[in-house]
Design a protein around this motif. Structure first.
Motif, PDB file in Angstrom:
ATOM      1  N   ALA A 251      17.292 -31.563  -7.411  1.00 59.74           N
ATOM      2  CA  ALA A 251      17.290 -30.118  -7.174  1.00 59.74           C
ATOM      3  C   ALA A 251      16.993 -29.350  -8.457  1.00 59.74           C
ATOM      4  O   ALA A 251      16.287 -28.329  -8.431  1.00 59.74           O
ATOM      5  N   CYS A 252      17.521 -29.827  -9.579  1.00 63.17           N
ATOM      6  CA  CYS A 252      17.241 -29.173 -10.869  1.00 63.17           C
ATOM      7  C   CYS A 252      15.751 -29.231 -11.183  1.00 63.17           C
ATOM      8  O   CYS A 252      15.161 -28.243 -11.650  1.00 63.17           O
ATOM      9  N   LEU A 253      15.138 -30.375 -10.925  1.00 63.55           N
ATOM     10  CA  LEU A 253      13.697 -30.495 -11.164  1.00 63.55           C
ATOM     11  C   LEU A 253      12.913 -29.597 -10.219  1.00 63.55           C
ATOM     12  O   LEU A 253      11.983 -28.890 -10.652  1.00 63.55           O
ATOM     13  N   ASP A 254      13.273 -29.576  -8.949  1.00 71.92           N
ATOM     14  CA  ASP A 254      12.527 -28.786  -7.963  1.00 71.92           C
ATOM     15  C   ASP A 254      12.568 -27.300  -8.292  1.00 71.92           C
ATOM     16  O   ASP A 254      11.547 -26.608  -8.243  1.00 71.92           O
ATOM     17  N   MET A 255      13.770 -26.786  -8.629  1.00 66.19           N
ATOM     18  CA  MET A 255      13.861 -25.349  -8.912  1.00 66.19           C
ATOM     19  C   MET A 255      13.137 -25.009 -10.215  1.00 66.19           C
ATOM     20  O   MET A 255      12.554 -23.928 -10.350  1.00 66.19           O
ATOM     21  N   THR A 256      13.153 -25.951 -11.158  1.00 65.97           N
ATOM     22  CA  THR A 256      12.481 -25.698 -12.429  1.00 65.97           C
ATOM     23  C   THR A 256      10.964 -25.717 -12.254  1.00 65.97           C
ATOM     24  O   THR A 256      10.252 -24.882 -12.829  1.00 65.97           O
ATOM     25  N   LEU A 257      10.452 -26.659 -11.489  1.00 68.82           N
ATOM     26  CA  LEU A 257       9.011 -26.708 -11.212  1.00 68.82           C
ATOM     27  C   LEU A 257       8.536 -25.422 -10.568  1.00 68.82           C
ATOM     28  O   LEU A 257       7.482 -24.868 -10.926  1.00 68.82           O
ATOM     29  N   ALA A 258       9.296 -24.943  -9.579  1.00 70.37           N
ATOM     30  CA  ALA A 258       8.908 -23.705  -8.906  1.00 70.37           C
ATOM     31  C   ALA A 258       8.885 -22.533  -9.883  1.00 70.37           C
ATOM     32  O   ALA A 258       7.984 -21.689  -9.838  1.00 70.37           O
ATOM     33  N   LEU A 280       9.440 -31.555 -18.479  1.00 68.43           N
ATOM     34  CA  LEU A 280       9.424 -31.894 -17.055  1.00 68.43           C
ATOM     35  C   LEU A 280       9.193 -33.385 -16.840  1.00 68.43           C
ATOM     36  O   LEU A 280       9.792 -34.002 -15.946  1.00 68.43           O
ATOM     37  N   ALA A 281       8.326 -33.962 -17.649  1.00 69.89           N
ATOM     38  CA  ALA A 281       8.066 -35.402 -17.535  1.00 69.89           C
ATOM     39  C   ALA A 281       9.332 -36.195 -17.847  1.00 69.89           C
ATOM     40  O   ALA A 281       9.611 -37.225 -17.196  1.00 69.89           O
ATOM     41  N   ASP A 282      10.110 -35.741 -18.819  1.00 65.40           N
ATOM     42  CA  ASP A 282      11.375 -36.411 -19.123  1.00 65.40           C
ATOM     43  C   ASP A 282      12.326 -36.336 -17.927  1.00 65.40           C
ATOM     44  O   ASP A 282      13.038 -37.310 -17.619  1.00 65.40           O
ATOM     45  N   MET A 283      12.345 -35.191 -17.254  1.00 65.79           N
ATOM     46  CA  MET A 283      13.200 -35.045 -16.076  1.00 65.79           C
ATOM     47  C   MET A 283      12.768 -35.996 -14.967  1.00 65.79           C
ATOM     48  O   MET A 283      13.598 -36.647 -14.320  1.00 65.79           O
ATOM     49  N   ALA A 322      21.986 -38.933 -16.298  1.00 68.40           N
ATOM     50  CA  ALA A 322      20.687 -38.359 -15.925  1.00 68.40           C
ATOM     51  C   ALA A 322      20.860 -36.974 -15.328  1.00 68.40           C
ATOM     52  O   ALA A 322      20.098 -36.052 -15.643  1.00 68.40           O
ATOM     53  N   ALA A 323      21.863 -36.801 -14.477  1.00 68.49           N
ATOM     54  CA  ALA A 323      22.097 -35.496 -13.859  1.00 68.49           C
ATOM     55  C   ALA A 323      22.473 -34.453 -14.899  1.00 68.49           C
ATOM     56  O   ALA A 323      22.020 -33.295 -14.834  1.00 68.49           O
TER      57      ALA A 323
END
Length: 385
Positions: A251-258, A280-283, A322-323
């Protein structure tokens, strides 16, 4: 071994995500937090009575689905993505398995069946004064009386307590060992206290016991025989909490990508900047590795064996770290708005960090793995709980 999802497992994941997208979206989450709701009743009814998810790992004879940890992991990952305000983990992953593992047939029918049906909500009180799942340092104490037992002391950091009407208390007897007690709330001599917690989407409470009379019917199974079953329940819970942590990270990645595809600086979306791409690649790398680790944990639990607990600890330690990294990176990449109360990023950050103490810190789980491998002779215990 084929580790790909079956068609039924795909349907489980899709149905849960579809339901949560409609009934536990950002607006519902924000409202639940602002209103201080321990749980959303309509969401609970949907998860339990409409989808039947609490009983996913319960036997079919009890109204459950008779499935395994891997199937439940799909549900927990989706719930982690949405931070669903419901005591699902506490009821389905902690309380219900403990009842099924220890309870006599009449007790299973009395206490477990209503949980599967979504008619009750339950929590498991297993933490010591520091919030650790240390079964040898519990403050809840049983003493023998002429008519049975007496319960005194406290149970602290009880997740899901504000929303529960049944509490399972792990208590120590100086001679008999560990017992599991089932106490419907309210109960005479039991005081339930709300306590501030880091994560408002997973409220915690505290129980105080003052000369509570305990009968044989209140003890789940046999007195003093709960240790092995509780270790197994907490090992399974560790593997499933790892799956939830993957959902939080995703969810952290999805909201950040958006966000980075919309936010502009210097006439360009910030997602086009090399430094942002690298973060983002690290995430993504963190999440993919964590998803594999979580899969390893639940498969080990389903297969059983002497190393299942160590596998669960290894997967949880990896996924918790990771989280935490992904949640911190999400706030950083959102810039100023990521630090505000109005944005949801802080809720995922709090869940990531509160999960890191819920079933024991990552360091404690790594010590358990090292001890099982014979690498750490100084480890304080062969178990993380």
């Amino acid at each position: 071994m084929d580790v790909s999802l079956s068609e039924d497992q795909r349907l489980i994941g899709e149905s849960v995500r579809g339901y949560l997208a409609e009934h536990a979206g950002p607006e519902q989450l924000r409202k639940a937090v602002e209103d201080g709701q321990a749980f959303a009743p309509s969401l609970w009814r949907g998860l339990t009575q409409d989808l039947g998810l609490v009983g996913l790992m319960a036997p079919e004879a009890l109204g459950g689905a008779g499935l395994g940890a891997r199937d439940m992991a799909l549900v927990l990952e989706a719930l982690g993505e949405h931070l669903a305000p419901a005591p699902f983990f506490e009821t389905a992953v902690l309380a219900l398995p403990a009842l099924l593992a220890l309870g006599r047939p009449d007790q299973v029918e009395r206490w477990a069946a209503p949980l599967v049906a979504g008619e009750r909500r339950a929590c498991l009180a297993f933490a010591d004064a520091q919030g650790r799942p240390d079964l040898d340092a519990l403050e809840a104490q049983l003493t023998t009386t002429p008519t049975g037992w007496r319960l005194d002391g406290r149970s602290r950091f009880v997740s899901g307590l504000p929303a529960s009407d049944l509490v399972l208390v792990v208590a120590r007897h100086p001679d008999e060992g560990l017992s599991l007690l089932a106490l419907p709330l309210p109960a005479a001599g039991v005081t339930a206290l709300s306590v501030p917690s880091l994560d408002p989407t997973r409220p915690m409470g505290e129980l105080a016991f003052d000369a509570v009379e305990v009968s044989a019917d209140d003890i789940v199974g046999a007195a003093g025989q709960a240790r092995k079953a509780l270790h197994d329940v907490l090992a399974t819970a560790a593997a499933l909490l790892a799956a939830e942590a993957v959902g939080v990270a995703q969810a952290c990645l999805d909201m950040t990508l958006a966000y980075v595809q919309e936010r502009k600086q210097f006439g360009r979306t910030i997602g086009s900047f090399q430094a942002v791409k690298h973060a983002l690649a690290d995430m993504v790398a963190d999440i993919e590795a964590a998803r594999s680790a979580a899969l390893y944990g639940v498969l080990a639990i389903d297969q059983g064996g002497p190393d299942a607990s160590a596998a669960a600890s290894a997967s949880l330690a990896w996924c918790l770290d990771a989280a935490k990294r992904c949640a911190g990176q999400a706030i950083q990449l959102h810039g100023g708005v990521g630090f505000t109360w109005e944005h949801l990023a802080h809720l995922y950050f709090k869940r990531a960090w509160s999960n890191a103490t819920f079933l024991g810190a990552p360091e404690r789980h790594r010590e358990h793995v090292a001890a099982r491998m014979g690498l750490d002779a100084t480890a304080p215990s062969s178990e993380p709980h």
